[in-house]
Motif scaffolding. Structure first.
Motif, PDB file in Angstrom:
ATOM      1  N   ILE A   1       0.965  15.470   8.861  1.00  0.00           N
ATOM      2  CA  ILE A   1       2.104  14.561   9.020  1.00  0.00           C
ATOM      3  C   ILE A   1       3.414  15.336   9.151  1.00  0.00           C
ATOM      4  O   ILE A   1       4.451  14.773   9.512  1.00  0.00           O
ATOM      5  N   GLN A   2       3.345  16.666   8.815  1.00  0.00           N
ATOM      6  CA  GLN A   2       4.524  17.541   8.903  1.00  0.00           C
ATOM      7  C   GLN A   2       5.676  17.035   8.036  1.00  0.00           C
ATOM      8  O   GLN A   2       6.818  16.914   8.463  1.00  0.00           O
ATOM      9  N   LYS A   3       5.304  16.701   6.778  1.00  0.00           N
ATOM     10  CA  LYS A   3       6.309  16.232   5.820  1.00  0.00           C
ATOM     11  C   LYS A   3       6.019  16.841   4.462  1.00  0.00           C
ATOM     12  O   LYS A   3       4.887  17.294   4.181  1.00  0.00           O
ATOM     13  N   ASN A   4       7.058  16.851   3.626  1.00  0.00           N
ATOM     14  CA  ASN A   4       6.874  17.227   2.230  1.00  0.00           C
ATOM     15  C   ASN A   4       6.347  16.028   1.447  1.00  0.00           C
ATOM     16  O   ASN A   4       6.553  14.873   1.819  1.00  0.00           O
ATOM     17  N   GLU A   5       5.714  16.331   0.306  1.00  0.00           N
ATOM     18  CA  GLU A   5       5.158  15.240  -0.507  1.00  0.00           C
ATOM     19  C   GLU A   5       6.255  14.297  -0.993  1.00  0.00           C
ATOM     20  O   GLU A   5       6.066  13.081  -1.047  1.00  0.00           O
ATOM     21  N   ASN A   6       7.414  14.817  -1.331  1.00  0.00           N
ATOM     22  CA  ASN A   6       8.516  13.972  -1.804  1.00  0.00           C
ATOM     23  C   ASN A   6       8.966  12.986  -0.742  1.00  0.00           C
ATOM     24  O   ASN A   6       9.571  11.954  -1.045  1.00  0.00           O
ATOM     25  N   ASP A   7       8.713  13.352   0.544  1.00  0.00           N
ATOM     26  CA  ASP A   7       9.095  12.441   1.626  1.00  0.00           C
ATOM     27  C   ASP A   7       8.133  11.264   1.748  1.00  0.00           C
ATOM     28  O   ASP A   7       8.432  10.286   2.442  1.00  0.00           O
ATOM     29  N   LEU A   8       6.942  11.379   1.078  1.00  0.00           N
ATOM     30  CA  LEU A   8       5.914  10.334   1.219  1.00  0.00           C
ATOM     31  C   LEU A   8       5.798   9.430   0.001  1.00  0.00           C
ATOM     32  O   LEU A   8       5.595   8.214   0.140  1.00  0.00           O
TER      33      LEU A   8
ATOM     34  N   TYR B   1       0.829  -1.199   0.000  1.00  0.00           N
ATOM     35  CA  TYR B   1       0.000   0.000   0.000  1.00  0.00           C
ATOM     36  C   TYR B   1       0.869   1.257   0.000  1.00  0.00           C
ATOM     37  O   TYR B   1       0.847   2.071   0.926  1.00  0.00           O
ATOM     38  N   SER B   2       1.623   1.415  -1.099  1.00  0.00           N
ATOM     39  CA  SER B   2       2.514   2.568  -1.202  1.00  0.00           C
ATOM     40  C   SER B   2       1.716   3.837  -1.500  1.00  0.00           C
ATOM     41  O   SER B   2       0.633   3.799  -2.086  1.00  0.00           O
ATOM     42  N   ILE B   3       2.260   4.966  -1.099  1.00  0.00           N
ATOM     43  CA  ILE B   3       1.563   6.257  -1.189  1.00  0.00           C
ATOM     44  C   ILE B   3       1.705   6.814  -2.593  1.00  0.00           C
ATOM     45  O   ILE B   3       2.808   6.911  -3.153  1.00  0.00           O
ATOM     46  N   ALA B   4       0.546   7.230  -3.178  1.00  0.00           N
ATOM     47  CA  ALA B   4       0.540   7.795  -4.529  1.00  0.00           C
ATOM     48  C   ALA B   4       0.405   9.315  -4.485  1.00  0.00           C
ATOM     49  O   ALA B   4       1.106  10.026  -5.208  1.00  0.00           O
ATOM     50  N   GLN B   5      -0.485   9.835  -3.648  1.00  0.00           N
ATOM     51  CA  GLN B   5      -0.693  11.274  -3.539  1.00  0.00           C
ATOM     52  C   GLN B   5      -1.182  11.606  -2.128  1.00  0.00           C
ATOM     53  O   GLN B   5      -1.709  10.737  -1.435  1.00  0.00           O
ATOM     54  N   ALA B   6      -1.021  12.879  -1.735  1.00  0.00           N
ATOM     55  CA  ALA B   6      -1.517  13.351  -0.437  1.00  0.00           C
ATOM     56  C   ALA B   6      -1.931  14.812  -0.595  1.00  0.00           C
ATOM     57  O   ALA B   6      -1.268  15.588  -1.299  1.00  0.00           O
ATOM     58  N   ASN B   7      -3.054  15.190   0.052  1.00  0.00           N
ATOM     59  CA  ASN B   7      -3.452  16.597  -0.042  1.00  0.00           C
ATOM     60  C   ASN B   7      -2.684  17.433   0.987  1.00  0.00           C
ATOM     61  O   ASN B   7      -1.967  16.907   1.847  1.00  0.00           O
ATOM     62  N   SER B   8      -2.852  18.739   0.897  1.00  0.00           N
ATOM     63  CA  SER B   8      -2.053  19.642   1.743  1.00  0.00           C
ATOM     64  C   SER B   8      -2.376  19.461   3.221  1.00  0.00           C
ATOM     65  O   SER B   8      -1.481  19.588   4.083  1.00  0.00           O
TER      66      SER B   8
END
Length: 640
Positions: free
Chosen positions: A38-45, A25-32
């Motif tokens: 989560i206090q992370k950048n999208e590239n970190d996810l 279940y890898s992460i594809a996208q996340a909203n702001s």
């Protein structure tokens, strides 16, 4: 897969994550909002497993979370995962937090699952009131409003019960749509939905309230009245009941999440019925196959089955016994490979295209009672009678062949002894008959003067001797035919001249009838001259014999489609319908005036001669109106 743009989840006012729908279940996208939480950048996810970011404190909780995600994949249904304590991996380190999740399928235009959305629910409720409006008014937490807004639009059926009587405090539109026209809000569960009285579902929700247990019901069957229906509808649900706690920690209500799985259950049951029917059919087929094998093994005939290549794939016990081979020896062969020595009845090698199994496979037709000889390498020759039939699939394609055979060696030897006996007797009779005939002819020439009666008697002796001589010849011909030794000397024959000569000679011997050639074309044929005379003589004599009250026999000869066609018509008794199928069989006699004439071999021999010459012999007949016999012979290329 269709790409889901970030804008499709960015409008949500709660944290939302898109996951690829397969472990890990890898992460594809996340909203702001999710990135802020989560206090992370999208590239970190992106590309990381969900469980690298959040991990339940308890191992069982992780397995339950994985099960929730897999259910979405399998059922395409939204799942609520209750509040659990997680280790959240933020940039400033691991933090402990309590959240709940809603897992929902994300489909492309073709209806295919491309992602699982995970909405994060963090509820801090200061105060709850008895009505739905009060909940909205008294909530000071904007996230709570977002959650309820999500519930209002969720495909799951969501209810908030309050108090021990499970009063409907909050109902989302999806749940209310199941009961159109029915007032639910503010009423206890059993008052609003009395048909649930005694249902285990009610007990489950009450345990959640009184004992603080999470209630889960899978594929729960309910019978509920929808609208004005006279009869309740049977439906199936997955239910989750969660206790609701007040600020002081007391249970004051129950959250209920319901997902209808009626179609899934019905589909599965239909599949189970189909699978059970298939299993029953397979068992019946297996039982039938067992019974079939038992029948084959008990048969008094040998049975063999081959594939399309001619390989033997089955041989029953009797087949092994007749052929004198073990099962593995038989199955190592084809029906006509070099290890077999198959022969014609006359002892010559049997070509493959004459084998009954080859005929059946190549024509798709059955072959009955075809006798061949088999010569073992170190044994006595034996004879078998074979029946062969093709095996076909449901589309009519030939997939192999089945043959049954029996040992007819004793029968064949009996026939050989009979033929040898006939041949011996015929030869033994021929010598004295020839001598008697010669003496009678000499005496007839020596007699002079007025001794008419004596000459008449001698002539009658000659007639009877000639008849006896013909019977002997017929018996010898039968023996030759059975052994394939009927020799034909092919030569060019001027058929119309030969026909005229034979008819003129027969006219002298048959004064009672006019033998009239009505039509005759000049034709050359390729045939055995003496055998053709034998055929014409037999047919004409039969015409005279079986038309005792008539006066004329009509004979015609003409060419049709490259064949010489000769016909002999009489105006006698004709042939009865029940006798027609047997006219060309050996020893068959047609009754004439209550008496049988001859041995019934003439037409049988004539047909064999014509067929071996490349022609055909047949007849047409009506009782009391006479018969017409026809035969054809190939026309020669000789020019007139």
């Amino acid at each position: 897969m269709t790409s889901i743009p970030l804008s499709s989840i960015s409008k949500s006012n709660i944290p939302v994550l898109l996951l690829h729908p397969d472990p890990p279940y890898s992460i594809a996208q996340a909203n702001s909002l999710y990135l802020d939480w989560i206090q992370k950048n999208e590239n970190d996810l992106l590309g990381k497993s969900l469980f690298e970011i959040i991990t339940p404190y308890e191992g069982e909780s992780r397995r339950a979370l994985e099960d929730s995600l897999s259910i979405v994949v399998e059922s395409m249904a939204t799942q609520f995962f209750p509040q659990t304590t997680y280790r959240v991996q933020r940039n400033n380190g691991e933090e402990k937090e309590q959240v709940a999740f809603i897992h929902a399928p994300v489909l492309n235009d073709a209806g295919e699952l491309v992602y699982i959305s995970q909405s994060v629910i963090k509820i801090n409720v200061e105060e709850r009131g008895p009505s739905q409006d009060n909940v909205w008014k008294r909530s000071s937490n904007e996230q709570l409003k977002s959650v309820y807004n999500l519930f209002d639009n969720a495909p799951a059926r969501i209810v908030v019960f309050s108090g021990p009587d499970l009063v409907f405090e909050l109902i989302n539109p999806t749940y209310q749509s199941f009961f159109p026209g029915r007032e639910l809000l503010g009423k206890p569960l059993l008052e609003a939905i009395p048909e649930l009285a005694g249902h285990p579902l009610v007990d489950g929700f009450k345990r959640a309230y009184h004992q603080g247990e999470t209630f889960e019901g899978n594929e729960v069957m309910t019978q509920l009245y929808r609208g004005n229906n006279v009869e309740p509808d049977e439906s199936y649900w997955n239910f989750v009941g969660l206790p609701r706690h007040s600020e002081n920690g007391d249970i004051d209500g129950v959250y209920m999440f319901g997902f209808e799985v009626t179609e899934l259950v019905q589909s599965r049951r239909q599949l189970e019925v189909i699978l059970n029917e298939k299993l029953a059919a397979e068992n019946e087929l297996l039982n039938t196959e067992v019974r079939f094998n038992q029948v084959l093994e008990a048969m008094a005939e040998g049975v063999g089955i081959i594939d399309t290549e001619g390989n033997l794939i089955y041989a029953n016990r009797m087949a092994q016994e007749i052929l004198g081979l073990k099962r593995d020896e038989i199955l190592d062969r084809t029906y006509h490979d070099a290890k077999w020595t198959n022969l014609r009845l006359d002892g010559s090698p049997l070509p493959e295209h004459e084998h009954p199994m080859y005929i059946s496979l190549s024509t798709g037709k059955q072959v009955f009672d075809h006798e061949i000889a088999v010569q073992p390498p170190n044994g006595e020759r034996f004879y078998i009678s074979i029946n062969a039939a093709p095996l076909k699939d449901l589309n009519g394609n030939i997939t192999g062949g089945i043959g049954s055979f029996m040992d007819v060696t004793a029968r064949r030897k009996s026939l050989q002894l009979k033929d040898e006996f006939i041949s011996t007797v015929s030869h033994e009779l021929k010598t004295p008959v020839t001598s008697i005939k010669a003496y009678a002819q000499v005496l007839q020439r020596l007699l002079t003067g007025d001794q008419n009666n004596t000459k008449n008697f001698l002539q009658r002796i000659n007639v009877q001797i000639n008849r006896l001589e013909q019977l002997i010849k017929d018996l010898l011909e039968i023996a030759r035919l059975d052994h394939g030794k009927l020799a034909l000397k092919q030569e060019e024959v001027h058929l119309d001249i030969l026909l005229l000569e034979v008819v003129e000679e027969l006219q002298l011997l048959n004064a009672s009838h006019e033998l009239k050639i009505e039509e005759s074309e000049s034709l050359w044929v390729l045939a055995d001259r003496h055998r053709v005379i034998q055929v014409i003589t037999n047919i004409v004599n039969n015409a005279v014999k079986y038309s005792p009250g008539a006066e004329k026999i009509e004979i015609r000869l003409r060419e049709e489609q490259g064949l010489a066609l000769c016909s002999v018509r009489d105006f006698g008794m004709g042939i009865a319908e029940e006798q027609k199928p047997y006219v060309f069989e050996r020893f068959h006699q047609v009754a004439s005036g209550g008496q049988n004439l001859g041995l019934g071999l003439g037409l049988y021999i004539s047909k064999e001669i014509i067929q071996k010459s490349g022609g055909k012999l047949w007849f047409e007949s009506e009782p009391d109106r006479g018969s017409t016999f026809y035969f054809t012979l190939p026309v020669s290329n000789r020019k007139m």
